[in-house]
Design a protein around this motif. Structure first.
Motif, PDB file in Angstrom:
ATOM      1  N   THR A   1      -5.447  30.920 -36.042  1.00  0.00           N
ATOM      2  CA  THR A   1      -6.552  30.749 -35.093  1.00  0.00           C
ATOM      3  C   THR A   1      -6.783  29.265 -34.845  1.00  0.00           C
ATOM      4  O   THR A   1      -6.974  28.827 -33.698  1.00  0.00           O
ATOM      5  CB  THR A   1      -7.843  31.393 -35.642  1.00  0.00           C
ATOM      6  N   THR A   2      -6.759  28.487 -35.926  1.00  0.00           N
ATOM      7  CA  THR A   2      -6.939  27.040 -35.818  1.00  0.00           C
ATOM      8  C   THR A   2      -5.764  26.396 -35.097  1.00  0.00           C
ATOM      9  O   THR A   2      -5.939  25.462 -34.300  1.00  0.00           O
ATOM     10  CB  THR A   2      -7.102  26.425 -37.216  1.00  0.00           C
TER      11      THR A   2
ATOM     12  N   LYS B   1      -3.974  27.624 -32.679  1.00  0.00           N
ATOM     13  CA  LYS B   1      -4.114  27.828 -31.234  1.00  0.00           C
ATOM     14  C   LYS B   1      -5.060  26.801 -30.620  1.00  0.00           C
ATOM     15  O   LYS B   1      -4.839  26.312 -29.505  1.00  0.00           O
ATOM     16  CB  LYS B   1      -4.621  29.245 -30.954  1.00  0.00           C
ATOM     17  N   LEU B   2      -6.113  26.463 -31.358  1.00  0.00           N
ATOM     18  CA  LEU B   2      -7.072  25.469 -30.856  1.00  0.00           C
ATOM     19  C   LEU B   2      -6.453  24.072 -30.824  1.00  0.00           C
ATOM     20  O   LEU B   2      -6.672  23.303 -29.884  1.00  0.00           O
ATOM     21  CB  LEU B   2      -8.326  25.480 -31.730  1.00  0.00           C
ATOM     22  N   ALA B   3      -5.668  23.738 -31.863  1.00  0.00           N
ATOM     23  CA  ALA B   3      -4.998  22.432 -31.910  1.00  0.00           C
ATOM     24  C   ALA B   3      -3.978  22.334 -30.773  1.00  0.00           C
ATOM     25  O   ALA B   3      -3.869  21.296 -30.110  1.00  0.00           O
ATOM     26  CB  ALA B   3      -4.319  22.237 -33.271  1.00  0.00           C
TER      27      ALA B   3
ATOM     28  N   LYS C   1      -4.006  23.951 -27.933  1.00  0.00           N
ATOM     29  CA  LYS C   1      -4.750  23.867 -26.676  1.00  0.00           C
ATOM     30  C   LYS C   1      -5.223  22.426 -26.426  1.00  0.00           C
ATOM     31  O   LYS C   1      -5.198  21.943 -25.293  1.00  0.00           O
ATOM     32  CB  LYS C   1      -5.948  24.812 -26.714  1.00  0.00           C
ATOM     33  N   ALA C   2      -5.648  21.748 -27.491  1.00  0.00           N
ATOM     34  CA  ALA C   2      -6.142  20.367 -27.351  1.00  0.00           C
ATOM     35  C   ALA C   2      -5.014  19.398 -26.995  1.00  0.00           C
ATOM     36  O   ALA C   2      -5.251  18.396 -26.312  1.00  0.00           O
ATOM     37  CB  ALA C   2      -6.795  19.929 -28.667  1.00  0.00           C
TER      38      ALA C   2
END
Length: 203
Positions: free
Chosen positions: A192-193, A195-197, A199-200
């Motif tokens: 989950t983390t 995917k956020l990294a 995306k950034a």
């Protein structure tokens, strides 16, 4: 002259890592190491000249092992998502399998030894983590050239790409989150983390 005992040499290295993690580099002594190993004070000197020689060799040996683990199945020509996913997988597996080494390298990075190893890492002629440095350089150049990611300063890229994973691993090693609540890492939380990294970093 005392004969080198490979098993005892490995024990000295393992206990040195444990002792440094427990007491910190400032509190680490050969006397404490010998006591932890259950050997005489002279035994570590069979394998290492002194404390500095011991620490240097552990960093070089374990750094090489870490480099091999991080480079496993990593293709510098891969897409941003594929390449970064392999890097997270490799780093996560390595840290789970070697929990003390992450804390050991944290000790090194905040010590007077850090500059010495930093110079070895950044040297154009140095072999320390050279394959890792080459692969990551090619990977970043490729994803920028393909327009998958902006050309970021390396410190910014590193913080976004891997900072979240290392923070989660630190919480896991401490057994508590930033709020003080009990914390244990999981595959679901890692990805989950991730995917956020990702995306950034993406354009």
């Amino acid at each position: 002259m005392r004969i080198r005992d490979i098993k005892k040499e490995q024990l000295v290295k393992e206990k040195a890592i444990e002792t440094i993690v427990k007491y910190g580099l400032e509190g680490f002594t050969i006397n404490k190491l010998a006591k932890a190993c259950g050997v005489s004070v002279g035994t570590p000197y069979v394998y290492y000249k002194d404390k500095d020689d011991l620490i240097l060799k552990i960093v070089l040996e374990e750094g090489a092992r870490m480099e091999d683990a991080i480079n496993k199945d990593f293709d510098p020509e891969a897409s941003l998502e594929e390449g970064l996913r392999i890097q997270w997988r490799n780093r996560f597996d390595y840290m789970i399998e070697n929990p003390l080494l992450g804390q050991f390298f944290d000790q090194i990075s905040s010590s007077t030894y850090h500059q010495q190893f930093l110079e070895m890492f950044t040297s154009d002629t140095g072999a320390f983590l050279s394959k890792f440095k080459e692969n990551m350089g090619r990977f970043i150049s490729n994803v920028v050239m393909r327009g998958e990611m902006d050309d970021l300063p390396i410190d910014v890229y590193w913080s976004i790409a891997f900072g979240p994973l290392y923070t989660l691993m630190r919480f896991h090693q401490q057994g508590r989150s930033i709020t003080g609540a009990s914390f244990q890492i999981s595959e679901e939380l890692v990805w989950t983390t991730f995917k956020l990294a990702l995306k950034a970093l993406r354009k």
